[in-house]
Design a protein around this motif. Structure first.
Motif: not given
Length: 300
Positions: A123-146, A240-242
């Motif tokens: 579904l992410e591949l189709l999204a026109v709007t994507l919301y993410t709240f994260e309280n554990r770690f940097v969200p996966g879409l924002l992470q550097t490889p390291a 959560m993600r929407l």
């Protein structure tokens, strides 16, 4: 143009249920998954063969299925997943005897992604709007490889080098939607303590924050920090993600340890949308979040 529009059909083709079945939510992450690259290439070859059989060029085929020439070319070359609407329309336009639908059924599993995450990843591949709240770690879409490698390397049970590389490759591939979908609106809310935790050490976090600052310059990306000074906010129940599809259908996804739940139930989605809207008001503004990111980086 194909008239495939209904939300029920979108859910059917995408393989989305109101909740991920129990048997999908079981098992270890990213192990024993078939390679998707080969299946993508096979699917693209099937589409190309039926398009040529119908005597159509890519330029003639694209408007008939309602997608851009670039999208059609990428699908035929095996470089991107087909949107659910494309599968249905291509089958109809090319009179493919069910072959295109059949080939599409083998595209649902990706190496390096948890089994319970597959449907959301599609579904992410189709999204026109994507919301993410994260309280554990940097969200996966924002992470550097390291940063991602640090998380994978510390997993229990431990992963071997090949498994880590598979997970990392999947993470890097998934992140491409941030740059390949400039019209998709991305909103992220991240707890301040996540950014102050020196995951991987100061140098890894410096580069991670530099990456976040670069992403903040993109017109379609908003990053807000939930400050530690805020004693309470409405997202304390967990991450959560929407997302919103091109057909304006909304889905929600919540994840725990070794499990994930995808929902299209309007009541559930509405509750989480309300919570996310309140969190955007409770978090720092985008501008203040950028200032805090710079402050945190300077302290590393």
């Amino acid at each position: 143009m194909c008239s495939f529009q209904t939300s029920a059909r979108v859910r059917e083709v995408a393989g989305v249920a109101d909740e991920i079945p129990e048997d999908v939510a079981e098992g270890s992450q990213g192990r024993g998954e078939p390679e998707t690259s080969d299946s993508l290439k096979t699917f693209g070859a099937v589409v190309k063969a039926f398009r040529k059989r119908a005597g159509l060029t890519q330029e003639g085929f694209a408007p008939r299925v309602g997608y851009s020439l670039q999208t059609v070319a990428s699908i035929e070359q095996g470089r991107r997943f087909p949107p659910p609407g494309f599968v249905e329309c291509a089958e109809e336009v090319l009179d493919a005897f069910g072959a295109i639908k059949g080939a599409a059924q083998h595209l649902g599993r990706k190496p390096g992604l948890a089994k319970w995450f597959h449907q959301w990843a599609k579904l992410e591949l189709l999204a026109v709007t994507l919301y993410t709240f994260e309280n554990r770690f940097v969200p996966g879409l924002l992470q550097t490889p390291a940063y991602a490698r640090t998380l994978f390397s510390g997993r229990i049970p431990a992963l071997d080098d090949d498994e880590i590389e598979t997970l990392l490759a999947a993470r890097v591939e998934r992140k491409k939607i941030l740059t390949e979908r400039p019209h998709t609106i991305f909103s992220f809310i991240v707890e301040e303590h996540v950014l102050r935790r020196r995951t991987g050490g100061p140098e890894v976090m410096r580069k991670q924050i530099d990456h976040l600052l670069d992403l903040c310059e993109r017109r379609n990306v908003d990053l807000q920090i939930m400050p530690q000074a805020r004693g309470y906010h409405v997202g304390l129940d967990g991450p959560m993600r929407l997302l919103e599809t091109p057909e304006n259908n909304w889905y929600a996804y919540c994840e725990g340890q070794e499990s994930g739940q995808l929902s299209s139930d309007p009541k559930v989605v509405s509750i989480l949308q309300k919570r996310y809207a309140r969190m955007r008001a409770q978090a720092l503004s985008v501008e203040d979040s950028v200032s805090l990111l710079r402050e945190i980086r300077g302290a590393l």
